[in-house]
Every structure is written in C-alpha cells, then in structure tokens.
Design a protein around this motif. Structure first.
Motif, PDB file in Angstrom:
ATOM      1  N   THR A  63     -13.028  31.350  38.304  1.00 36.54           N
ATOM      2  CA  THR A  63     -13.407  31.625  39.696  1.00 36.54           C
ATOM      3  C   THR A  63     -12.264  32.193  40.536  1.00 36.54           C
ATOM      4  OG1 THR A  63     -15.057  29.863  39.568  1.00 36.54           O
ATOM      5  CG2 THR A  63     -14.430  30.607  41.770  1.00 36.54           C
ATOM      6  N   PRO A  67     -12.108  37.106  42.751  1.00 38.56           N
ATOM      7  CA  PRO A  67     -13.329  36.454  43.240  1.00 38.56           C
ATOM      8  C   PRO A  67     -14.371  37.415  43.801  1.00 38.56           C
ATOM      9  CG  PRO A  67     -11.468  36.060  44.731  1.00 38.56           C
ATOM     10  CD  PRO A  67     -10.914  36.683  43.501  1.00 38.56           C
ATOM     11  N   ARG A  70     -16.067  39.147  40.841  1.00 37.14           N
ATOM     12  CA  ARG A  70     -16.899  38.159  40.157  1.00 37.14           C
ATOM     13  C   ARG A  70     -18.157  37.859  40.962  1.00 37.14           C
ATOM     14  NH1 ARG A  70     -18.134  32.836  39.477  1.00 37.14           N
ATOM     15  NH2 ARG A  70     -17.961  31.989  37.348  1.00 37.14           N
ATOM     16  N   ARG A  71     -18.010  37.753  42.281  1.00 40.13           N
ATOM     17  CA  ARG A  71     -19.145  37.457  43.150  1.00 40.13           C
ATOM     18  C   ARG A  71     -20.155  38.609  43.143  1.00 40.13           C
ATOM     19  NH1 ARG A  71     -16.330  35.558  46.902  1.00 40.13           N
ATOM     20  NH2 ARG A  71     -16.054  37.439  48.169  1.00 40.13           N
TER      21      ARG A  71
END
Length: 359
Positions: A63, A67, A70-71
């Motif tokens: 995470t 980020p 990834r989000r």
C-alpha cells in the motif's frame, strides 16, 4: 517464497539477486537493492510476472508504494488478467519515489471515466513512465444504455503529468457502431453532447465511425466548463425524421463534427426523396439563441415539379417542367414552424401557363 539475498555491512547494503513468490498459479519475481548512501536510504526494485490477475496485483502491491497508481488500478481496472507486468521502484529517503509500471491486459473491464459505461472485453497495454500514464485499448467494447454495442478498439487514455494537482486527462475515444448508441454514450457526463444541443440521442438511424478527443481535469465535481472536446466522424446509411422535423432525411454518408459550441452535419442526401447537398448547423451551449434568425441548414437542391410537390410547394399543373438547381436555406427556430427559402437561376427549367398560351 524463495530468495537469494546478500548482506553487506559497509556500506550497509542488501542485494536481492532474486526473490520468487508464488500464490496459487501466480508467480512473481523481483530483484533489487536496499542500502544506505550518504546517510540516506536508497531503494531499487524491479518486479515482474508473466501473468497475474487484477486481484493478485492488489495483494502483492504494498500500500505505501505508489499509492495513487495503486488506487487508480484498484478503482478503474475492475477485473481481468495482466500479462508481462513489470514494476520498477527507485526511492531515496526524503524524496518522492520514481515508479514505472507497464503491463498488457486481457479480458478486462476498465472504467475510463466515472459516469461513462465500462469498457468490456478490454485488451491492450498500459504504462506509467516519467510521471505520465497511458492506457491503449487494442480491443474492447462499450454497451450503451439502449443495448447497442460500440467498438472502442484504438482508444487511448493519457495523463501527461501525474504530479499536477489536479492531473489532467486526455482521452482519444474511437467508436464504431449504431449512431443512437454512440450518441447515448457521448451524452453521459461530462460530455452531455446531445443534452447541450437539446436533441434526443435517437436523432437518426445510422452506422457511425467517430473519433472523440476529450481533455478534462481528473477531479470530483466536474462541470461542463471543465471539459473541452471535439467529436468528428462519418455516419453511413442515414435515415432521420428528427433532423428536419416533419421531413425524412436519408443519405448514404454524412460527415459530422461537434464541439462545445456547435454541432454540424454535412453531405449529400435526400429530403423526402428530393436530392440535395446539406450543411446543417446547430449552435449549442450558452450562446445557442444568439443567432435565432440564422438558417440552420443550407445547400444545393435539385428542382423538379415532383420534388417541389414533395416539399409542400404546390404549383399549378403544367407550370414547371424540366430539372434545375437551386440554393436553399432552412430555418428551424425554437417554437416556430420550419421555414424554407430557395433561390434559382431557372437553368434547365421550363415555365408555362397553358391557359394564357404562354411559355
């Protein structure tokens, strides 16, 4: 997990010659180095997988690393498999990490704009390099609200600089399929093309090949003023009773173009069976009423007695013979009946009044 690791204490360095992780049928490999240089932690990691599901990507991806990227993947790549996935991370303590990511995808469902229908059966390539993000669709389709299928193969979505706040997205949307379905898709926020024009999405039946270029900030609460766009293309086998109310317009092929200010349709066709060339313009947006007295359609029309009768211009029997050409202007003001004006030099036409023995 299997790892080949070397530790050095001066300077402190951990070398990962190879790290292999397997979860189910998914295998991921990584190499890299973590160490201290000039009193700063430095990280260099390269990871890859020949084939990995979207859910497994989220499982493997820490995470704290990238980020935002990834989000975005978690939110917009709904399902599907990623092939030849490669991830690179370069980081120095106190600085933002550099992350590169590239992968092929197949059987994916992709959400390219929040209020647009998802792209299904998506195959293509995505890459994040040098702060830019690009996703290219080699195959994929969209199902419109009316059930029509639009082929979106060749579409590209790009964010030139992910560091901008808000970042700006550039969408090149390729669409091929039923015209009403394509207009239905383009009528979703943030474009709302037909709503801006005050026209229904079932304006005509036709098959369309279109290209839409859209630029917009990637933020919540978009307004129409935030979005710039241009849509252009060809519509074939066109038939419409709505473009000219009360009249049937048909054409083998028409060109169209739309911007936030204007919608234009042009090309050869027939109006109630009468051959003509048309240049139809509809002003849209806030200034749509500025030119209420301007014609919305103009062009050339073939003049014959039968053609004029078809357009509602009744002449005495025998008055007009032959075939000529004229220039017309069609006025379609809101709340008023359509008004047609026509000009001709009468070449090729004959006029006669038998009762007066005049010709």
């Amino acid at each position: 997990m299997w790892a080949d690791i070397r530790l050095r204490l001066d300077p402190f360095t951990v070398d990962f010659a190879q790290v292999v992780t397997k979860v189910g049928d998914v295998t991921a490999r990584a190499t890299g180095q973590v160490g201290v240089r000039d009193n700063k932690w430095q990280v260099s990691i390269d990871a890859s997988s020949p084939r990995i599901g979207r859910d497994e990507v989220m499982t493997f991806w820490p995470t704290p690393v990238g980020p935002k990227t990834r989000r975005w993947l978690s939110k917009n790549v709904v399902d599907g498999d990623l092939l030849k996935a490669e991830l690179g991370v370069r980081a120095i303590s106190g600085q933002k990490p550099d992350i590169s990511l590239s992968f092929n995808f197949e059987g994916a469902t992709i959400r390219f704009l929040p209020d647009m229908p998802d792209i299904k059966g998506a195959e293509g390539r995505a890459a994040i390099t040098d702060r830019a993000f690009t996703i290219r669709l080699d195959e994929g389709y969209v199902v419109a609200a009316d059930g029509g299928v639009i082929d979106g193969s060749g579409s590209v979505f790009r964010v030139p600089d992910t560091r901008e706040k808000p970042a700006r997205g550039e969408l090149t949307l390729i669409a091929e399929g039923p015209l009403a379905s394509a207009l239905d898709v383009l009528d979703n926020p943030p474009l709302e093309l037909m709503a801006r024009a005050g026209r229904p999405t079932d304006l005509a039946s036709a098959t369309v090949q279109a290209k839409a270029t859209v630029a917009l900030p990637l933020k919540e609460g978009l307004t129409k003023d935030d979005v710039s766009f241009e849509v252009s293309g060809l519509a074939s086998e066109v038939a419409s009773d709505a473009i000219v109310p009360g009249r049937r317009l048909t054409s083998n092929v028409l060109r169209f173009r739309a911007t936030p200010e204007e919608l234009t349709i042009s090309g050869p066709g027939r109006l109630d069976g009468v051959p003509l060339d048309a240049d139809w313009r509809l002003q849209i947006g806030e200034d749509e009423n500025e030119d209420a007295d301007a014609p919305q359609a103009s062009g050339r029309v073939v003049i014959t007695n039968d053609g004029l009768n078809a357009l509602g211009v009744a002449l005495p029997d025998g008055l007009l013979t032959g075939q000529g050409e004229g220039q017309y202007q069609l006025y379609l003001a809101e709340g008023r009946p359509p008004r047609l004006t026509m000009y001709s030099d009468l070449r090729g036409l004959g006029l006669s009044i038998p009762a007066l023995d005049w010709a």
